[in-house]
Design a protein around this motif. Structure first.
Motif, PDB file in Angstrom:
ATOM      1  N   GLN A  30       5.366  -6.555   0.915  1.00 29.86           N
ATOM      2  CA  GLN A  30       6.021  -5.845   2.016  1.00 29.86           C
ATOM      3  C   GLN A  30       6.206  -4.374   1.672  1.00 29.86           C
ATOM      4  O   GLN A  30       5.985  -3.496   2.506  1.00 29.86           O
ATOM      5  CB  GLN A  30       7.376  -6.484   2.327  1.00 29.86           C
ATOM      6  CG  GLN A  30       8.088  -5.849   3.497  1.00 29.86           C
ATOM      7  CD  GLN A  30       7.362  -6.068   4.810  1.00 29.86           C
ATOM      8  OE1 GLN A  30       6.907  -7.166   5.080  1.00 29.86           O
ATOM      9  NE2 GLN A  30       7.242  -5.026   5.613  1.00 29.86           N
ATOM     10  N   TYR A  31       6.573  -4.093   0.431  1.00 27.95           N
ATOM     11  CA  TYR A  31       6.748  -2.703  -0.005  1.00 27.95           C
ATOM     12  C   TYR A  31       5.428  -1.947   0.067  1.00 27.95           C
ATOM     13  O   TYR A  31       5.373  -0.809   0.544  1.00 27.95           O
ATOM     14  CB  TYR A  31       7.311  -2.652  -1.422  1.00 27.95           C
ATOM     15  CG  TYR A  31       7.316  -1.273  -2.013  1.00 27.95           C
ATOM     16  CD1 TYR A  31       8.183  -0.301  -1.536  1.00 27.95           C
ATOM     17  CD2 TYR A  31       6.439  -0.918  -3.029  1.00 27.95           C
ATOM     18  CE1 TYR A  31       8.183   0.985  -2.059  1.00 27.95           C
ATOM     19  CE2 TYR A  31       6.433   0.354  -3.555  1.00 27.95           C
ATOM     20  CZ  TYR A  31       7.308   1.299  -3.070  1.00 27.95           C
ATOM     21  OH  TYR A  31       7.299   2.565  -3.580  1.00 27.95           O
ATOM     22  N   ASP A  35       4.600  -1.269   3.715  1.00 26.23           N
ATOM     23  CA  ASP A  35       5.451  -0.197   4.241  1.00 26.23           C
ATOM     24  C   ASP A  35       5.048   1.167   3.680  1.00 26.23           C
ATOM     25  O   ASP A  35       5.075   2.177   4.401  1.00 26.23           O
ATOM     26  CB  ASP A  35       6.915  -0.468   3.936  1.00 26.23           C
ATOM     27  CG  ASP A  35       7.470  -1.642   4.718  1.00 26.23           C
ATOM     28  OD1 ASP A  35       6.849  -2.026   5.728  1.00 26.23           O
ATOM     29  OD2 ASP A  35       8.522  -2.182   4.314  1.00 26.23           O
ATOM     30  N   SER A  36       4.668   1.204   2.412  1.00 25.57           N
ATOM     31  CA  SER A  36       4.236   2.462   1.800  1.00 25.57           C
ATOM     32  C   SER A  36       2.947   2.961   2.452  1.00 25.57           C
ATOM     33  O   SER A  36       2.803   4.150   2.755  1.00 25.57           O
ATOM     34  CB  SER A  36       4.003   2.284   0.302  1.00 25.57           C
ATOM     35  OG  SER A  36       5.191   1.970  -0.339  1.00 25.57           O
ATOM     36  N   ARG A  57       1.829   2.221   5.472  1.00 21.46           N
ATOM     37  CA  ARG A  57       2.135   2.614   6.851  1.00 21.46           C
ATOM     38  C   ARG A  57       2.814   3.984   6.875  1.00 21.46           C
ATOM     39  O   ARG A  57       2.508   4.822   7.740  1.00 21.46           O
ATOM     40  CB  ARG A  57       3.040   1.562   7.481  1.00 21.46           C
ATOM     41  CG  ARG A  57       3.241   1.763   8.962  1.00 21.46           C
ATOM     42  CD  ARG A  57       4.111   0.689   9.573  1.00 21.46           C
ATOM     43  NE  ARG A  57       3.503  -0.619   9.421  1.00 21.46           N
ATOM     44  CZ  ARG A  57       4.167  -1.738   9.144  1.00 21.46           C
ATOM     45  NH1 ARG A  57       5.475  -1.714   9.003  1.00 21.46           N
ATOM     46  NH2 ARG A  57       3.549  -2.883   9.024  1.00 21.46           N
ATOM     47  N   GLU A 101       7.988   7.795   1.968  1.00 18.40           N
ATOM     48  CA  GLU A 101       7.858   6.403   1.517  1.00 18.40           C
ATOM     49  C   GLU A 101       9.222   5.755   1.346  1.00 18.40           C
ATOM     50  O   GLU A 101      10.191   6.419   0.989  1.00 18.40           O
ATOM     51  CB  GLU A 101       7.103   6.352   0.191  1.00 18.40           C
ATOM     52  CG  GLU A 101       5.639   6.668   0.326  1.00 18.40           C
ATOM     53  CD  GLU A 101       4.876   6.342  -0.943  1.00 18.40           C
ATOM     54  OE1 GLU A 101       5.330   5.497  -1.723  1.00 18.40           O
ATOM     55  OE2 GLU A 101       3.814   6.942  -1.125  1.00 18.40           O
ATOM     56  N   PRO A 102       9.309   4.453   1.552  1.00 22.73           N
ATOM     57  CA  PRO A 102      10.577   3.752   1.332  1.00 22.73           C
ATOM     58  C   PRO A 102      10.868   3.656  -0.165  1.00 22.73           C
ATOM     59  O   PRO A 102       9.948   3.744  -0.989  1.00 22.73           O
ATOM     60  CB  PRO A 102      10.329   2.368   1.941  1.00 22.73           C
ATOM     61  CG  PRO A 102       8.855   2.176   1.857  1.00 22.73           C
ATOM     62  CD  PRO A 102       8.262   3.547   2.022  1.00 22.73           C
TER      63      PRO A 102
END
Length: 68
Positions: A6-7, A10-11, A13, A21-22
């Motif tokens: 998931q990380y 998300d990165s 995206r 970045e998250p």
């Protein structure tokens, strides 16, 4: 889907969309533990209970009860 997958998604995206970045998973865990500890100590002081040593005190009372 795992937290790592998931990380990474998300990165990717965020990079495609040009966003920041998250944070990495687990990066803020120590801060959360510290905040919870401080919150519990604050509540103990507000309710006029000892802020430190409560677990040890409870264990000592449980393991060594006074004779009546």
């Amino acid at each position: 889907m795992s937290i790592t997958q998931q990380y990474l998604l998300d990165s990717y995206r965020a990079r495609v969309l040009g966003e920041p970045e998250p944070p990495a998973p687990g990066r803020h865990d120590a801060d959360v533990v510290r905040a919870v500890r401080d919150y519990r100590r604050f509540n103990a002081v507000i309710t006029e209970r000892p802020a430190r040593g409560r677990v040890r005190y409870a264990l000592r009372r449980w393991l060594h009860p006074r004779a009546l």
